[in-house]
Design a protein around this motif. Sequence first.
Motif, mmCIF file in Angstrom:
data_model
loop_
_atom_site.group_PDB
_atom_site.id
_atom_site.type_symbol
_atom_site.label_atom_id
_atom_site.label_comp_id
_atom_site.label_asym_id
_atom_site.label_seq_id
_atom_site.Cartn_x
_atom_site.Cartn_y
_atom_site.Cartn_z
ATOM 1 N N SER A 20 19.851 -8.817 -2.479
ATOM 2 C CA SER A 20 19.698 -8.261 -2.682
ATOM 3 C C SER A 20 18.710 -6.319 -2.657
ATOM 4 C CB SER A 20 21.273 -8.126 -2.465
ATOM 5 O OG SER A 20 21.721 -8.811 -2.519
ATOM 6 N N SER A 23 15.709 -5.935 -1.400
ATOM 7 C CA SER A 23 15.942 -5.265 0.341
ATOM 8 C C SER A 23 16.690 -4.186 -0.010
ATOM 9 C CB SER A 23 16.836 -6.171 0.898
ATOM 10 O OG SER A 23 17.244 -5.976 1.864
ATOM 11 N N ASP A 24 16.972 -3.213 -0.735
ATOM 12 C CA ASP A 24 17.517 -1.864 -1.292
ATOM 13 C C ASP A 24 16.699 -1.684 -1.434
ATOM 14 O OD1 ASP A 24 20.034 -2.590 -0.539
ATOM 15 O OD2 ASP A 24 20.470 -2.621 -2.195
ATOM 16 N N LYS A 25 15.304 -2.040 -2.551
ATOM 17 C CA LYS A 25 13.960 -1.009 -3.785
ATOM 18 C C LYS A 25 13.003 -0.758 -2.272
ATOM 19 C CE LYS A 25 11.560 -0.182 -6.725
ATOM 20 N NZ LYS A 25 11.440 1.153 -7.554
ATOM 21 N N SER A 27 13.922 -1.065 1.239
ATOM 22 C CA SER A 27 14.573 -0.804 2.556
ATOM 23 C C SER A 27 12.931 -1.833 3.605
ATOM 24 C CB SER A 27 13.956 0.429 2.788
ATOM 25 O OG SER A 27 14.286 1.423 1.928
ATOM 26 N N ILE A 28 13.177 -2.832 3.147
ATOM 27 C CA ILE A 28 13.134 -4.430 4.173
ATOM 28 C C ILE A 28 14.544 -4.716 4.477
ATOM 29 C CG2 ILE A 28 10.700 -4.242 3.558
ATOM 30 C CD1 ILE A 28 11.111 -6.103 1.559
ATOM 31 N N PRO A 29 14.524 -5.642 5.338
ATOM 32 C CA PRO A 29 15.550 -6.555 5.627
ATOM 33 C C PRO A 29 15.377 -7.482 5.260
ATOM 34 C CG PRO A 29 13.879 -6.493 7.610
ATOM 35 C CD PRO A 29 13.760 -5.155 6.534
ATOM 36 N N ASP A 78 12.563 -2.676 12.190
ATOM 37 C CA ASP A 78 12.990 -3.131 11.079
ATOM 38 C C ASP A 78 11.959 -3.825 10.187
ATOM 39 O OD1 ASP A 78 14.119 -5.568 12.072
ATOM 40 O OD2 ASP A 78 15.904 -4.479 10.424
ATOM 41 N N ASN A 81 7.621 -3.347 8.174
ATOM 42 C CA ASN A 81 7.141 -3.174 6.872
ATOM 43 C C ASN A 81 7.255 -4.522 5.552
ATOM 44 O OD1 ASN A 81 6.618 -0.401 6.716
ATOM 45 N ND2 ASN A 81 8.200 0.115 6.927
ATOM 46 N N TYR A 83 9.619 -8.267 4.920
ATOM 47 C CA TYR A 83 11.009 -8.871 5.032
ATOM 48 C C TYR A 83 11.291 -9.672 4.416
ATOM 49 C CZ TYR A 83 7.842 -11.501 7.839
ATOM 50 O OH TYR A 83 6.785 -12.292 9.122
#
Length: 221
Positions: A20, A23-25, A27-29, A78, A81, A83
């Motif tokens: 998590s 993913s936030d840092k 911005s990848i799913p 998405d 960039n 995942y």
Amino acid sequence: MKKVFIFLGPPGSGKGTQTSRLSDKLSIPHIDTGSLLRKNIEDKTQLGIIAKGFIDKGQLVPLHVVSSVIKERLLKEDCKNGYILDGFPRSIEQAEALASILEETGEFTLKNDAMAVYFDVDTEILVQRLINRRSCPNCGTIYNLTSNPPKIMDYCDICDTKLVQRADDNEQTARARFETYERETKPLYDYFKQLGILKELDADKPILEIWENLKELIFEQ
Ligand SMILES: [Zn+2]
């Protein structure tokens, strides 16, 4: 910097938390194969209907169906960039399937763009953590008899209900689960190592420290 992250770690290793954060840092799913399949089934997509057919018969969803579901997901905007993959691959066969998916989608390659992060943790510690876990059947509060015990032994601090141990937290089940994990992961570990994309992370540490080390691994590239 690498774009595709494959996290390998046993249940309870803190892999989910780090996923998590990353993913936030970046911005990848975060692509969790289990949820992805469930979503396809819920939405009654063509692949979801095929997958459900196998599940209803009590069979495993075959790799070519899982691969198609993943491929479709990776083609979405998405994922451009990068995942994080979770729950896939779990075997060499699946890793090879992933290599072909990447080839077909044409965006990234395992060798150049992927990093496999192995969450190295003493499974004995995880077994002890699991077998000491107790939960309140009434309010759902989770305790740990060693690291976070209730004030009165075996009773919930909040609602005074007698605590229970989940059936799959008993020692035998916990050990079996980790043995399966180790058996599945060892060949993958070797596979990624040989490809030169394996990084090891000491996960016997507090969450924040693991996070700092993970960032070092990723941003030093
Ligand atoms: Zn309670």
